[in-house]
Structures are given as structure tokens and as C-alpha cells.
Design an enzyme around this catalytic site. Structure first.
Site, PDB file in Angstrom:
ATOM      1  N   GLU A 115      31.833   3.002 -31.545  1.00 14.22           N
ATOM      2  CA  GLU A 115      31.969   3.840 -30.354  1.00 14.22           C
ATOM      3  C   GLU A 115      31.140   3.156 -29.291  1.00 14.22           C
ATOM      4  OE1 GLU A 115      31.167   5.378 -27.495  1.00 14.22           O
ATOM      5  OE2 GLU A 115      30.160   7.151 -28.286  1.00 14.22           O
TER       6      GLU A 115
ATOM      7  N   GLU B 263      27.266  -0.651 -19.805  1.00 15.98           N
ATOM      8  CA  GLU B 263      26.399  -0.978 -20.944  1.00 15.98           C
ATOM      9  C   GLU B 263      26.851  -2.228 -21.696  1.00 15.98           C
ATOM     10  OE1 GLU B 263      25.976   2.477 -23.432  1.00 15.98           O
ATOM     11  OE2 GLU B 263      24.380   3.295 -22.183  1.00 15.98           O
TER      12      GLU B 263
ATOM     13  N   ARG C  16      35.409  13.275 -28.394  1.00 21.17           N
ATOM     14  CA  ARG C  16      35.008  11.961 -28.914  1.00 21.17           C
ATOM     15  C   ARG C  16      34.962  11.952 -30.430  1.00 21.17           C
ATOM     16  NH1 ARG C  16      30.126  10.776 -31.305  1.00 21.17           N
ATOM     17  NH2 ARG C  16      29.313   8.649 -31.094  1.00 21.17           N
TER      18      ARG C  16
ATOM     19  N   ASP D 249      30.151  16.224 -28.540  1.00 18.35           N
ATOM     20  CA  ASP D 249      31.350  15.921 -27.760  1.00 18.35           C
ATOM     21  C   ASP D 249      32.532  15.917 -28.743  1.00 18.35           C
ATOM     22  OD1 ASP D 249      33.435  14.832 -26.338  1.00 18.35           O
ATOM     23  OD2 ASP D 249      32.226  13.305 -25.339  1.00 18.35           O
TER      24      ASP D 249
ATOM     25  N   ILE E  48      23.631  -7.099 -33.686  1.00 18.71           N
ATOM     26  CA  ILE E  48      24.675  -7.807 -34.419  1.00 18.71           C
ATOM     27  C   ILE E  48      24.641  -9.296 -34.109  1.00 18.71           C
ATOM     28  CG2 ILE E  48      26.454  -7.472 -32.653  1.00 18.71           C
ATOM     29  CD1 ILE E  48      26.969  -7.332 -36.477  1.00 18.71           C
TER      30      ILE E  48
ATOM     31  N   SER F  22      18.470   0.254 -32.655  1.00 14.64           N
ATOM     32  CA  SER F  22      17.565   1.307 -32.208  1.00 14.64           C
ATOM     33  C   SER F  22      16.889   1.988 -33.400  1.00 14.64           C
ATOM     34  CB  SER F  22      18.318   2.340 -31.366  1.00 14.64           C
ATOM     35  OG  SER F  22      19.134   3.141 -32.177  1.00 14.64           O
TER      36      SER F  22
ATOM     37  N   ASP G 175      22.535  -1.194 -36.455  1.00 12.00           N
ATOM     38  CA  ASP G 175      22.007  -0.652 -35.199  1.00 12.00           C
ATOM     39  C   ASP G 175      20.604  -1.190 -34.984  1.00 12.00           C
ATOM     40  OD1 ASP G 175      21.160   1.090 -32.979  1.00 12.00           O
ATOM     41  OD2 ASP G 175      22.905   2.291 -33.524  1.00 12.00           O
TER      42      ASP G 175
ATOM     43  N   HIS H 187      31.415  13.742 -22.666  1.00 15.31           N
ATOM     44  CA  HIS H 187      30.080  13.384 -22.170  1.00 15.31           C
ATOM     45  C   HIS H 187      30.136  12.189 -21.217  1.00 15.31           C
ATOM     46  CE1 HIS H 187      30.250  10.240 -25.268  1.00 15.31           C
ATOM     47  NE2 HIS H 187      29.204   9.668 -24.690  1.00 15.31           N
TER      48      HIS H 187
END
Length: 548
Positions: free
Chosen positions: A346, A355, A257, A254, A330, A305, A303, A496
Site C-alpha cells: 500500500e 512520498e 482502502r 479507512d 528494501i 519504521s 518495513d 484518508h
């Protein structure tokens, strides 16, 4: 070398690459003064010979090394179970039957034991008691007669359960071991349930402590927000979705972005020079690397994930030694620094707030941002516009009236409440846009992320309004000599995020020059705080949509 930092107060992780190139995480203690963690058994190697040992251990823990005084004589027994058997054999009183007969709860059981010891009543007196008011039905009998009485430390439900389990094998020595093993299994299950309850209590205490910390900072709200209060297991699905590579490829491709973030950092090096930067939800680490290239002294990328492991390889491949990567939410970790100068993220979702990742950015801001620091992007807004697209409306709703010859019109009521994320053609817009909410990420509080406001859409074309479309604009503004902005609206290059469409079940006839008045309410779904409910109150109708 890759600078990977664990949360403060935990063991440092060492990333070991195996032959299949997937990172294995091993906990290794880097402090030589701390004892090594003993090797823990996972139970996979246990064999049948351990059964007897386990049973003996349970017996020692639960019953062994106790001295129990009989309720009706001066005899000392070595366990609670032996005491119950003694009472049955010598005094013809089955204590379990008394508990059941009078439906005694924990308090009733405790009162009964203390009543017997205090009044020295006989077993026959207890057996003759009829249902109704009991002689120990007084708070006075909650006080122990014997200090550390093992009978008072026994769960009456456990006594009754053990009696049920073992009654069929009483007197049968061949069945004794299976019976006792089953009892041990039941105890283990209850212990697991107790541990689960304890973990829930620990989680609640953790939230309490976090709230107290935030409350200690002047001007900070004590409400952590629904997302921060989610347990890690409750939030697993969200972070798992970002562990797949496809979504990161889509975001990186994207250009609107990614190039906006790049241009903001490249064109404003004075903002980043010698600064400590925190990247919340770093993904592949692209924003962290932009910040490092822009002159940041140190970048801390966080992060939860699994993509964080690829980010480690990416950072290492690009030889950026001033980037520290931390795996975790966090809200759950502690950074290796007290304060940061800049927070980049982001975080935007569909319709901006889907979200609820902004909640995490605000948490990071309140905990770690230094005075005079800034969150980027710093400004954003949500806009609405009216849409007139009769064909799209027809395809969405009339379709259900004849599906291969079957009437499925009842599906319309299920279809309407679902917001649709899709690209809206600019030529279908029939009003000027109206901004319904503006957020300053440096000052906004959690409560402002749920809002109700009126709006006016100035109609530009006489037709039927078939939907309301929502989108957002982003601004990199504070302290920037070269300001950068981008939009996700239908009039510009698509992103996106596309647009969020709220279809109207019945179109509204509108005329050019008039204003369509309405009210919008945006709130989190209490059952799933990462999803949204959006309610539109328009002339003659009100509809709530879900975005999930």
C-alpha cells in the site's frame, strides 16, 4: 513462534522483551563456527586514569618507533617532532616558518623535503630564499629521495597546527601535557571527519554496485532513482512518521482502502495459493496476514519504521508462522529468498505519487519479482477535474486582505503555491474528470513517474473555475477472477487520502459545454525526492504547486 529474519549476511537479531514491553534488539551470532564479536567500549566508563594511557597510545601510533634522518646532517631521530626540534636547535632552521613563509601546500611541502635531501642544500640557503619562484618548483622533486620517509608522510597543515597549539607552552613542562592532549583531540576530530568521508564513499560505492547489478539484468534501467540513493539518515524523518500509531489507526480504519485489499486477496485465492509474497512497507502487517490467510506459502514483510516491532507481536498473537519480518529499507537489505511470486504494497500517497514509495516497490520488483509474477495493485491512474467553489476561494484568499484589521495581502503569493489536501464536495465539481496518467506497476519505469501531459476538462456548468482537483483510482486486475477497484475521487466514499486541491489565484470564467485546455507537469523535488512539484499551464497563467 515468530519468524524474524535479518538481512542476509548480517547477525540474526533476537527480540528480548523487557518489563516495559518494549522490544530490545540484541545482535546474536547464530553461526557456531564464527568467532563471537568482542565487547566494545562506549567510552562511558572511562576515568581520569585513562588519559595518560590514551596519550601514550597516541604517541606510540603517531610518533613512536620511527627513524627519521635529519635534513641537514646524518643524525637519526626517533620521531618527526624530534627532527623538527633538532633542526631548530642545531641548524637554526624552523621548518614550520619556511612552510608558512612560502605558503606551501602538500605538494610544495613534499617537493621541498625531496629537494633538500637530493641537493643537500644548507639550512642557511633555505632561510635566504626570497618569495617568488622556488628552486624545488619542479615535478621532478615529487619522487621520494628516501624510501618511506616519515617527513613525507606528515601533513604540513598538521605541523603548523601543532606549532600554533604548543608555541605558548614551549619550554614550560607544566603545560606540556594539556598541550599534547589538545593535539590528540584535534587529531581525533580529524580522524572522525575522515571516517565520515569514508562512509560517504562507501555509500556511493554501494549505489554503484546496486546499479551494476540492475544493469546486469536484461531490460532493467541502471538508474536507481533519487529515493534509493538517499542515505538512511537522510530518510529518517519519513520512516519516523510511520513509527507513530495514529497514522496506522487512520489507515486501518479507512474501510475503502483496507477492505479493498482484503477483498482482493480473499476473493482471488488462486492468485496466492502456494506463492511466496513480499509485502513492501508492511506497517502493522495487515496485508501480510491477509496474504497468509489467502493461502500464501510464505510471506516476507519489510518495513524500516519502528512499527515493525508491533507487527512482530501482532503476527505472533495470530499464530501465523509463515510470515517473516525484516526491519530495513528494501533498498538496503537482502531477502532470504532469491525471487518472490507476488509483491503487495500500500504505497499510494496524496495525489498518488507523493512520498515516492512506488520507487521502492519498483526497486523490489526489479530485484526480486520472478518471471510471470505480479505487483498488486497492478494498475492505477491520476485524474483531474475542475472545481467551482467561490466560498472556498474567498475563505482562502480574501481572508488575508483583512486579518483583525491588518492588511496581510502579501501572504496570497505564499499561499497559492501550496497544494491543499482536503475533502472536495461533489456538488462543487464543474467538469467531467479526465485521466492524465495511467501506470502499470508491472511495467512502469522510474522515469515515467515524472511526466508532462496535456489535458481537456469538459465543463458541465457555467461559472468560475476556482481550482483543479486531483485524485487517483486503484485496480487489482491481473489474473484475478474477481477484480477489485477503488477510487479516491470526490464522487465516492471518502478515504484518508481525501483529494489534492490546486487553488487558482484568479478564477477562470467557463461555460457549460466548452473545454478547458491545460498542461500538467509532475516532478520530484530534487532536494526532497519524497515531495512533489506540480505545474499547471492554463490559459493566460502558469503556476507551480508544492506537495510536501
Amino acid at each position: 513462534m515468530l519468524n524474524y529474519s535479518p538481512p542476509v549476511g548480517t547477525s540474526r537479531y533476537v527480540i528480548r522483551k523487557s518489563s516495559d514491553s518494549k522490544g530490545d534488539i540484541m545482535a546474536a551470532n547464530t553461526d557456531p563456527h564464527v568467532e563471537e564479536m568482542p565487547e566494545l567500549s562506549d567510552g562511558d566508563d572511562d576515568d581520569d586514569d585513562d588519559v595518560d594511557g590514551d596519550e601514550e597510545q597516541w604517541q606510540w601510533m603517531e610518533e613512536g618507533r620511527q627513524t627519521v634522518t635529519c635534513l641537514f646532517c646524518e643524525k637519526y631521530l626517533d620521531s618527526v617532532s624530534a627532527t623538527l626540534q633538532h633542526c631548530t636547535a642545531e641548524h637554526q632552521l624552523n621548518l614550520v616558518e619556511i612552510i608558512r613563509k612560502h605558503s606551501l601546500d602538500d605538494y610544495g611541502y613534499i617537493k621541498m623535503i625531496n629537494f633538500i635531501r637530493l641537493t643537500k642544500c644548507s639550512a642557511s640557503c633555505l632561510m635566504e630564499l626570497s618569495e617568488g619562484l622556488l628552486p624545488w618548483d619542479s615535478e621532478d622533486f615529487l619522487k621520494p629521495v628516501l624510501q618511506d620517509d616519515p617527513l613525507l608522510q606528515t601533513d604540513p597543515e598538521e605541523l603548523c597546527g601543532t606549532e600554533d597549539t604548543c608555541s605558548s607552552s614551549r619550554g614550560d613542562s607544566h603545560d606540556e601535557l594539556p598541550c599534547r592532549a589538545l593535539t590528540v583531540e584535534e587529531r581525533a576530530q580529524r580522524s572522525e571527519e575522515a571516517v565520515a568521508r569514508l562512509m560517504e564513499d562507501v555509500h556511493k560505492l554501494k549505489l554503484l554496485v546496486q546499479g551494476l547489478v540492475l544493469n546486469s539484468e536484461p531490460g532493467q534501467a541502471g538508474n536507481l532513482g533519487a529515493v534509493a540513493e538517499l542515505r538512511e539518515d537522510e530518510d529518517e524523518a519519513y520512516f519516523s512518521s510511520y513509527g507513530h500509531y495514529g497514522i496506522h489507526e487512520e489507515m486501518l480504519k479507512d474501510k475503502v482502502r483496507t477492505e479493498s485489499y482484503r477483498d482482493f486477496m480473499n476473493k482471488n485465492p488462486e492468485v496466492f495459493r502456494d506463492k511466496v509474497v513480499l509485502d513492501v512497507g508492511c506497517g502493522t502487517g495487515i496485508l501480510s496476514m491477509f496474504a497468509a490467510k489467502a493461502g500464501a506459502k510464505r510471506v516476507i514483510a519489510v518495513d524500516q519504521s519502528e512499527i515493525i516491532y508491533q507487527a512482530m507481536d501482532i503476527v505472533r498473537s495470530n499464530q501465523l508462522e509463515n510470515i517473516t519480518l525484516i526491519k530495513g529499507r528494501i533498498e538496503d537489505i537482502k531477502l532470504p529468498v532469491e525471487k518472490v511470486d507476488i509483491i503487495i504494497s500500500e504505497w499510494m500517497g496524496y495525489f498518488l505519487l507523493f512520498e515516492s514509495m512506488l520507487d521502492s516497490v519498483l526497486y523490489a520488483r526489479d530485484c526480486y519479482l520472478a518471471d510471470g509474477g505480479s505487483v498488486y495493485p497492478d494498475l492505477c491512474n491520476i485524474s483531474l477535474a475542475a472545481v467551482g467553489d467561490a466560498q472556498k476561494h474567498q475563505d482562502r484568499f480574501a481572508f488575508w486582505e483583512d486579518v483583525y484589521g491588518f492588511n496581510m495581502a502579501c501572504m496570497k503569493t505564499a499561499v497559492v503555491p501550496e497544494a491543499v489536501v482536503e475533502v472536495v464536495q461533489a456538488e462543487t465539481l464543474i467538469s467531467e474528470p479526465a485521466v492524465v496518467q495511467t501506470l502499470d506497476c508491472n511495467t512502469v519505469c522510474l522515469s515515467e513517474l515524472e511526466f508532462t501531459t496535456d489535458f481537456l476538462l469538459k465543463i458541465t456548468k457555467t461559472t468560475d473555475c476556482t481550482a483543479i482537483v486531483g485524485y487517483f483510482d486503484i485496480f487489482f486486475d491481473k489474473g484475478c477472477s474477481n477484480k477489485v477497484t477503488f477510487s479516491t475521487g470526490p464522487q465516492v466514499t471518502k478515504t484518508h487520502w481525501k483529494q489534492t486541491v490546486f487553488l487558482l489565484e484568479k478564477p477562470i470564467s467557463v461555460k457549460a459545454g466548452e473545454e478547458l485546455k491545460g498542461n500538467i507537469t509532475v516532478r520530484k523535488n530534487k532536494k526532497d525526492p519524497r515531495s512533489l512539484f506540480v505545474t499547471f499551464d492554463l490559459p493566460g497563467r502558469k503556476q507551480t504547486y508544492s506537495l510536501q
